[in-house]
Motif scaffolding. Structure first.
Motif, mmCIF file in Angstrom:
data_model
loop_
_atom_site.group_PDB
_atom_site.id
_atom_site.type_symbol
_atom_site.label_atom_id
_atom_site.label_comp_id
_atom_site.label_asym_id
_atom_site.label_seq_id
_atom_site.Cartn_x
_atom_site.Cartn_y
_atom_site.Cartn_z
ATOM 1 N N UNK A 19 0.727 -1.094 -0.217
ATOM 2 C CA UNK A 19 0.047 0.096 -0.037
ATOM 3 C C UNK A 19 0.766 1.296 -0.202
ATOM 4 N N UNK A 20 0.332 2.451 -0.190
ATOM 5 C CA UNK A 20 1.016 3.660 -0.561
ATOM 6 C C UNK A 20 1.241 4.259 0.714
ATOM 7 N N UNK A 21 0.518 3.636 1.924
ATOM 8 C CA UNK A 21 0.899 4.345 3.045
ATOM 9 C C UNK A 21 1.951 3.721 3.924
ATOM 10 N N UNK A 39 18.843 -3.291 3.983
ATOM 11 C CA UNK A 39 17.513 -2.396 3.989
ATOM 12 C C UNK A 39 16.757 -2.508 5.313
ATOM 13 N N UNK A 40 16.466 -1.082 5.804
ATOM 14 C CA UNK A 40 15.900 -1.074 7.037
ATOM 15 C C UNK A 40 14.358 -0.737 7.001
ATOM 16 N N UNK A 41 13.594 -1.497 7.516
ATOM 17 C CA UNK A 41 11.833 -1.075 7.517
ATOM 18 C C UNK A 41 11.497 -0.800 8.526
ATOM 19 N N UNK A 42 10.940 0.381 8.910
ATOM 20 C CA UNK A 42 10.178 0.678 10.357
ATOM 21 C C UNK A 42 8.771 -0.084 10.082
ATOM 22 N N UNK A 43 8.436 -1.149 10.728
ATOM 23 C CA UNK A 43 7.251 -1.832 10.430
ATOM 24 C C UNK A 43 6.217 -1.863 11.539
ATOM 25 N N UNK A 44 4.962 -1.621 11.288
ATOM 26 C CA UNK A 44 3.872 -2.109 12.269
ATOM 27 C C UNK A 44 3.646 -3.605 12.271
ATOM 28 N N UNK A 60 -5.450 -7.607 4.993
ATOM 29 C CA UNK A 60 -4.472 -6.673 5.747
ATOM 30 C C UNK A 60 -3.958 -5.466 4.795
ATOM 31 N N UNK A 61 -3.801 -5.675 3.547
ATOM 32 C CA UNK A 61 -3.257 -4.365 2.953
ATOM 33 C C UNK A 61 -4.326 -3.390 2.970
ATOM 34 N N UNK A 62 -5.548 -3.758 2.787
ATOM 35 C CA UNK A 62 -6.455 -2.739 2.958
ATOM 36 C C UNK A 62 -6.843 -2.200 4.248
ATOM 37 N N UNK A 63 -6.328 -2.946 5.172
ATOM 38 C CA UNK A 63 -6.508 -2.327 6.890
ATOM 39 C C UNK A 63 -5.233 -1.300 6.886
ATOM 40 N N UNK A 64 -4.166 -1.658 6.180
ATOM 41 C CA UNK A 64 -2.742 -0.775 6.194
ATOM 42 C C UNK A 64 -3.067 0.576 5.587
ATOM 43 N N UNK A 65 -4.076 0.553 4.553
ATOM 44 C CA UNK A 65 -4.295 1.704 3.976
ATOM 45 C C UNK A 65 -5.682 2.537 4.548
#
Length: 236
Positions: free
Chosen positions: A15-17, A130-135, A230-235
């Motif tokens: 997702x773009x967010x 690569x460093x991801x800051x992730x929920x 899940x992707x929709x919830x992230x958006x």
């Protein structure tokens, strides 16, 4: 896969967010003029997350542990006692010494460690990780992606260490030995004030990222009903 192609796949999957990851690697030259950072250098990485490159060095990093875990200095004499007796993260100073030795780090041959958000980088050249800051939702996707083509019990690991060691030191050593482990991090209470309360780090050494890029569109991140929810919830 080139950077723009990966970004396109990444945004389609997460997702773009979803925050774009940071590339980090050593260089002979800084990519930005970065002022000295007192205390934990993660407070300075907010600029990189916002798209402004950050260049760390022995002069920029104000924390002795930060200099150690980025390969810019040997272990300061006070670190074992500080980590054990002051921070109370290990039972004895000797355990701290043993832990640091076990990481297999060595001093960097280059004076700068550059962090650049992936959309601000020209290429993957020189990338250590690569460093991801992730929920939690995002970690579900990142971990599942790492597990897709690997049955290794250590495909994703969470090891003791400061924020800088679980992000930088471990990825650099893993990349050097062309390893496959990805790292969960930012559990260290000392780094927590400088990241979001619902964020952890997921670091992929570049040696592993090369293979993961080739499997990305084959795994559940594309065309999976469960992940789409899940992707929709992230958006939202």
């Amino acid at each position: 896969m080139e950077i723009q192609a990966f970004i396109s796949n990444y945004q389609e999957a997460f997702g773009y967010k979803a925050q774009l990851p940071l590339l980090f690697g050593y260089g002979d030259q800084p990519v930005a003029k970065t002022e000295k950072i007192g205390g934990c250098f993660f407070k300075g990485l907010q600029a990189a997350r916002e798209g402004i490159p950050v260049s760390l060095s022995a002069d920029v990093i104000g924390c002795g542990g930060g200099k150690l875990y980025t390969g810019f200095s040997e272990m300061p004499e006070r670190v074992p006692g500080f980590v054990s007796l002051k921070e109370k993260y290990k039972k004895t100073p000797e355990m701290v010494v043993d832990y640091v030795r076990g990481l297999g780090m060595h001093l960097s041959e280059k004076p700068y460690l550059n962090f650049v958000r992936i959309d601000k980088a020209a290429s993957f050249e020189g990338t250590e990780g690569l460093l991801f800051f992730a929920t939690p939702d995002m970690l579900s996707g990142l971990c599942g992606w790492a597990f897709y083509d690997s049955n290794e019990p250590d495909a994703v690991v969470s090891l003791f260490g400061s924020g800088c060691s679980t992000v930088v030191s471990m990825a650099v050593v893993e990349n050097e030995r062309q390893g496959h482990r990805c790292f969960l991090g930012l559990f260290d209470p000392s780094v927590r004030p400088w990241v979001g309360k619902n964020e952890l780090s997921f670091t992929i050494p570049f040696s592993r990222f090369v293979t993961m890029m080739s499997t990305m569109r084959d795994c559940f991140l594309f065309g999976s009903h469960a992940w789409e929810k899940i992707r929709r919830r992230m958006e939202e």
